[in-house]
Design an enzyme around this catalytic site. Structure first.
Site, PDB file in Angstrom:
ATOM      1  N   SER A   7       0.828  -1.216   0.000  1.00 47.08           N
ATOM      2  CA  SER A   7       0.000   0.000   0.000  1.00 47.08           C
ATOM      3  C   SER A   7       0.860   1.263   0.000  1.00 47.08           C
ATOM      4  O   SER A   7       1.612   1.524   0.936  1.00 47.08           O
ATOM      5  CB  SER A   7      -0.908   0.020   1.236  1.00 47.08           C
ATOM      6  N   HIS A  32      -0.815  -1.386  -4.142  1.00 44.68           N
ATOM      7  CA  HIS A  32      -2.140  -1.056  -3.606  1.00 44.68           C
ATOM      8  C   HIS A  32      -2.253   0.459  -3.520  1.00 44.68           C
ATOM      9  O   HIS A  32      -1.438   1.115  -2.844  1.00 44.68           O
ATOM     10  CB  HIS A  32      -2.291  -1.692  -2.221  1.00 44.68           C
ATOM     11  N   ASP A  34      -4.484   3.515  -2.429  1.00 46.03           N
ATOM     12  CA  ASP A  34      -5.627   3.879  -1.577  1.00 46.03           C
ATOM     13  C   ASP A  34      -6.168   5.242  -1.959  1.00 46.03           C
ATOM     14  O   ASP A  34      -5.502   6.258  -1.747  1.00 46.03           O
ATOM     15  CB  ASP A  34      -5.200   3.891  -0.096  1.00 46.03           C
ATOM     16  N   MET A  36      -8.933   8.103  -1.377  1.00 44.06           N
ATOM     17  CA  MET A  36      -9.869   8.561  -0.343  1.00 44.06           C
ATOM     18  C   MET A  36     -10.351   9.967  -0.703  1.00 44.06           C
ATOM     19  O   MET A  36      -9.552  10.803  -1.157  1.00 44.06           O
ATOM     20  CB  MET A  36      -9.167   8.586   1.023  1.00 44.06           C
ATOM     21  N   HIS A  65      -7.905   0.861  -4.637  1.00 40.33           N
ATOM     22  CA  HIS A  65      -8.904   0.674  -3.589  1.00 40.33           C
ATOM     23  C   HIS A  65      -9.663   1.988  -3.439  1.00 40.33           C
ATOM     24  O   HIS A  65      -9.132   2.945  -2.866  1.00 40.33           O
ATOM     25  CB  HIS A  65      -8.171   0.274  -2.290  1.00 40.33           C
ATOM     26  N   MET A  67     -11.997   4.261  -1.736  1.00 36.66           N
ATOM     27  CA  MET A  67     -12.739   4.565  -0.518  1.00 36.66           C
ATOM     28  C   MET A  67     -13.393   5.927  -0.753  1.00 36.66           C
ATOM     29  O   MET A  67     -13.001   6.959  -0.181  1.00 36.66           O
ATOM     30  CB  MET A  67     -11.799   4.596   0.701  1.00 36.66           C
ATOM     31  N   MET A 137     -11.914  -5.739   4.943  1.00 39.54           N
ATOM     32  CA  MET A 137     -11.119  -4.741   5.668  1.00 39.54           C
ATOM     33  C   MET A 137     -10.852  -5.236   7.088  1.00 39.54           C
ATOM     34  O   MET A 137     -11.784  -5.625   7.810  1.00 39.54           O
ATOM     35  CB  MET A 137     -11.851  -3.399   5.717  1.00 39.54           C
ATOM     36  N   ASP A 171      -6.789  -6.160   4.429  1.00 42.93           N
ATOM     37  CA  ASP A 171      -6.169  -4.852   4.272  1.00 42.93           C
ATOM     38  C   ASP A 171      -6.294  -4.043   5.561  1.00 42.93           C
ATOM     39  O   ASP A 171      -7.400  -3.717   5.989  1.00 42.93           O
ATOM     40  CB  ASP A 171      -6.897  -4.129   3.123  1.00 42.93           C
TER      41      ASP A 171
END
Ligand code: DX5
Ligand code: ZN
Length: 215
Positions: A7, A32, A34, A36, A65, A67, A137, A171
Site C-alpha cells: 500500500s 495497492h 488507496d 480517499m 482501492h 474509498m 477490511m 487490508d
C-alpha cells in the site's frame, strides 16, 4: 498462492516513482493504491493524475482501492490512468451495488468489492458471482498504521469455505505478527503498507510471507 499488495499510503509521497520501483524490486504482486475522498472516509489521498504519473515506473498490477462515494463516477478515470483492478466499497453503493459492479466490470478491469469491519459479508450476495476479489477490511478504512481487528477474519473464513477459488484480500494492520492467522483463515491477497515500507528488508518480508501455506 499468496499474493502481496504493497500500500502506497505508507510510502514517501515525495518519491512515489522510486517507491513503486521498490515494490516491484521486492517481488510484490500488486501496488495497492488507496483513494480517499474526505467524504466516504475522513481523509483525502490521491486522484487519477497520481496514478498516471506512477504508471510508467512499473509494470506491476495497480490494485486501486476506492474509498470514495459514487465510485462509478470516478472508476473510469482511474482505469484510464492505468488501474488494473478496481475495488469499490459495498457501503458506498447503497442498493445499486450490482449495477455499479457491472458498470465497472464492463470496462475490462478486475473488479473487487470491499466490506468494512461492521459490514456482514452477506451484503455481497448479489454480486459475488461477478467479482474477481473480495476485500475484507481488517481496519476501519481511512488511515494506515492502525491495529488489526482480528474478529473480521470470521468473514474471511466463511467466504473461503463457500468460495475456494475466490481471491480474498485483507487490508489494514497486516504484518509479520498478524499475517499468519489471516492466511490460516483463508486470505490469499495480503495488503501491507506500514509493514512493507517500514521494513529493513522488504524483499525478505515478501519472501517469508509468500512461503506461508494455508495449513
Ligand atoms: C486503510 C487502507 C489500507 C492501509 C493499510 O484505509 O485501505 O490499505 O493503507 O495500511 P497498513 O498496512 O499500514 O495498516
Ligand atoms: Zn486499502
Amino acid at each position: 498462492m499468496i499474493k502481496i499488495s504493497a500500500s502506497l499510503l505508507a510510502a514517501d509521497f515525495a518519491r512515489l516513482g522510486e517507491e513503486v520501483r521498490l515494490v516491484e524490486k521486492a517481488g510484490c504482486d500488486m501496488v495497492h493504491i488507496d483513494v480517499m475522498d474526505g467524504h466516504f472516509v475522513p481523509n483525502i489521498t490521491m486522484g487519477p493524475m497520481i496514478v498516471k504519473a506512477i504508471r510508467p515506473h512499473t509494470g506491476t498490477f495497480f490494485d486501486v482501492h476506492l474509498m470514495i462515494s459514487e465510485p462509478e463516477r470516478y472508476a473510469g478515470a482511474y482505469i484510464k490512468a492505468g488501474a488494473d483492478g478496481i475495488t469499490l466499497h459495498a457501503e458506498s453503493c447503497g442498493d445499486h451495488l450490482r449495477e455499479v459492479v457491472e458498470e465497472i466490470k464492463a470496462q475490462n478491469v478486475r473488479v473487487g468489492c470491499a466490506i468494512s469491519p461492521d459490514t456482514p459479508w452477506t451484503v455481497l450476495d448479489p454480486v459475488l458471482p461477478l467479482l474477481d476479489m473480495v476485500l475484507v477490511m481488517t481496519v476501519y478504512p481511512g488511515f494506515g498504521g492502525q491495529n488489526f481487528i482480528e474478529p473480521t477474519l470470521q468473514k474471511v473464513w466463511a467466504l473461503r469455505r463457500l468460495y475456494p477459488e475466490l481471491d480474498i484480500q485483507v487490508d489494514g494492520g497486516l504484518n509479520e505478527e498478524t499475517v499468519g492467522e489471516a492466511v490460516r483463515a483463508g486470505a490469499n491477497v495480503i495488503v501491507m503498507g506500514t509493514a512493507f515500507f517500514g521494513s529493513k528488508d522488504p524483499r525478505e518480508l515478501v519472501k517469508s510471507i509468500r512461503e506461508m501455506e494455508r495449513r
